[in-house]
Design a protein around this motif. Structure first.
Motif, short mmCIF file in Angstrom:
data_model
loop_
_atom_site.label_atom_id
_atom_site.label_comp_id
_atom_site.label_asym_id
_atom_site.label_seq_id
_atom_site.Cartn_x
_atom_site.Cartn_y
_atom_site.Cartn_z
N CYS A 240 7.58 3.76 -10.10
CA CYS A 240 6.78 2.62 -9.64
C CYS A 240 5.46 3.08 -9.03
CB CYS A 240 7.57 1.79 -8.63
SG CYS A 240 8.98 0.91 -9.33
N ASP A 346 11.55 -2.82 -9.07
CA ASP A 346 10.63 -3.34 -10.06
C ASP A 346 9.18 -3.07 -9.68
OD1 ASP A 346 10.20 -5.06 -7.97
OD2 ASP A 346 10.92 -6.85 -9.03
N LYS A 394 14.34 -13.68 -6.84
CA LYS A 394 15.04 -12.55 -7.48
C LYS A 394 16.54 -12.61 -7.19
CE LYS A 394 13.20 -8.50 -7.34
NZ LYS A 394 12.60 -7.25 -6.84
#
Length: 445
Positions: A240, A346, A394
């Motif tokens: 990430c 994410d 989420k």
């Protein structure tokens, strides 16, 4: 001594007319009583002449008389000493002879006494003589030997050895007291036995050891699982951060979790370091734990301060894979130059945290920067709200995904069961095995 003149001394007497106490010697010395006259006296003696010349002239005669008197006294002393020496020598001889005689007598007497003593000792040590000391001692020793042998004779029922053996046999022999005591002490089922107590204690210790091993094994497995989870999560954070660096542009991402920092050779605080083009540095700590403390020496804020010092960074970020922060932190929290964010991998909220960190570093390090504190607080509040909203979305998607996965699993199970029933039905139509579904097909007449 009185000085004599020439007329004071009579002619020397001769024959029987010489009075008692008078004597004449060589016609030159006349002695009357204590008076002595020397005719024609002459002597060649320098010492005598020197002594007389040293005296005054009128005292020379008296000095001579003194010298003569002194010489006479000395001669008399010599004669007396010689006589005394002779007497003492004779006395010594007689004393030595007496001592020799006494020694001979003493030696003879002592020898006789020793001979008698030796005879007496020989007689007392003669074992053949009944009255001797040795014979009596040998007799007493023989009697004592017979008594001792009799006491040790196992053939005698009344002997001490036989009684001792009988007592030992009664104690340790079959069905004896010792056997009963040993059986009772070694009985593991007896509550009061030593073996039962030892067995109980061993069971307790083994139980404690088993519990320790189980806890240690569980901790080891938990640590292994936690370490594996942490490694996997750090790998996702690494991906990430590199994607975020590309999005921002001109960033350098370094994984530093295995390298020692500035504080010491063993301090590895600070998992990642991100630098942008202006030279601002952000350190990132990745956590995959179920709970994280906020304050205190072991809290995450203190750890981020140490990470900034260890990596020489301007801002620090802690990214957590789960909602491990205290409830007041939420999904996104800002504490000065320390940012706490929840991101499962994410990278959406992590990118927001990195961008905010670089902006904070730019404002802090720029001497001419003017900050609208109210506007900044409003932006941070909206970021926090949007982060919380995103986290809720989420979580909803995760729940929906779990539901869809469960429904998909149920559909698959039903499909599998239907295929099985169809296969069994086909076999029944072909005259094979009977149908297992309870459905019975009947042929028409």
């Amino acid at each position: 001594m009185e000085q004599l003149s020439d007329g004071d001394m009579a002619e020397p007497a001769t024959g029987s007319d010489q009075p008692a106490g008078e004597a004449e010697m060589a016609g030159r010395i006349t002695i009357v009583g204590s008076r002595v006259r020397v005719d024609g006296f002459e002597v060649d003696d320098p010492a005598l002449a020197e002594l007389l010349l040293a005296a005054p002239h009128d005292q020379m005669v008296s000095r001579f008389e003194q010298l003569v008197a002194l010489g006479a006294f000395g001669m008399g002393s010599v004669v007396t000493s010689s006589s005394l020496s002779s007497t003492l020598a004779e006395a010594d001889d007689r004393f030595a002879a007496t001592v020799d005689q006494a020694l001979v007598a003493l030696e003879r007497t002592t020898q006789n006494a020793l001979d008698r003593m030796l005879l007496a000792v020989d007689a007392s040590l003669d074992p053949d003589s009944r009255n001797s000391v040795m014979a009596r001692a040998v007799s007493e020793l023989t009697d004592a030997q017979h008594r001792l042998i009799g006491e040790l004779d196992l053939g005698r029922v009344d002997s001490t050895s036989a009684q001792l053996v009988a007592a030992i046999g009664a104690m340790v022999g079959p069905s004896g007291e010792m056997e009963q005591l040993l059986r009772q002490a070694l009985d593991p089922t007896s509550g009061g036995s030593g073996l039962a107590e030892i067995s109980s204690r061993l069971d307790e210790r083994f139980g404690e050891l088993r519990d320790l091993f189980m806890r240690a094994e569980g901790a080891h497995q938990e640590a292994a699982v936690g370490t594996a989870k942490g490694v996997r999560y750090e790998a996702r954070v690494d991906e990430c951060l590199r994607r975020i660096g590309r999005n921002i542009g001109g960033c350098i991402v370094m994984a530093t979790g295995t390298d020692a920092g500035r504080l010491s050779t063993s301090d590895k605080t600070g998992d990642f370091v991100v630098q942008n083009t202006p030279g601002h540095t952000v350190v990132v700590e990745a956590k995959n734990k179920s709970k994280l403390a906020l304050t205190g020496k072991s809290g995450i804020l203190a750890e981020l301060d140490r990470a900034m010092e260890n990596r020489q960074a301007h801002v620090a970020i802690c990214v957590s894979a789960t909602d491990a922060f205290p409830q007041e932190v939420g999904t996104f929290g800002v504490y000065g130059n320390r940012i706490l964010v929840v991101d499962d991998g994410d990278g959406v909220l992590l990118e927001a945290a990195v961008r905010l960190a670089f902006n904070t570093a730019a404002v802090t390090l720029s001497p001419r920067a003017t900050v609208d504190a109210i506007a900044l607080a409003e932006h941070i509040e909206r970021i926090t709200q949007q982060a919380a909203r995103l986290s809720g979305i989420k979580r909803g998607l995760t729940a929906m995904k779990e539901t869809l996965d469960r429904i998909s699993g149920d559909v698959g199970a039903v499909q599998t069961e239907l295929r099985g029933e169809l296969e069994r039905a086909s076999m029944a139509l072909d005259g094979g095995a009977p149908a297992q579904s309870g459905l019975r097909l009947v042929a028409p007449d």
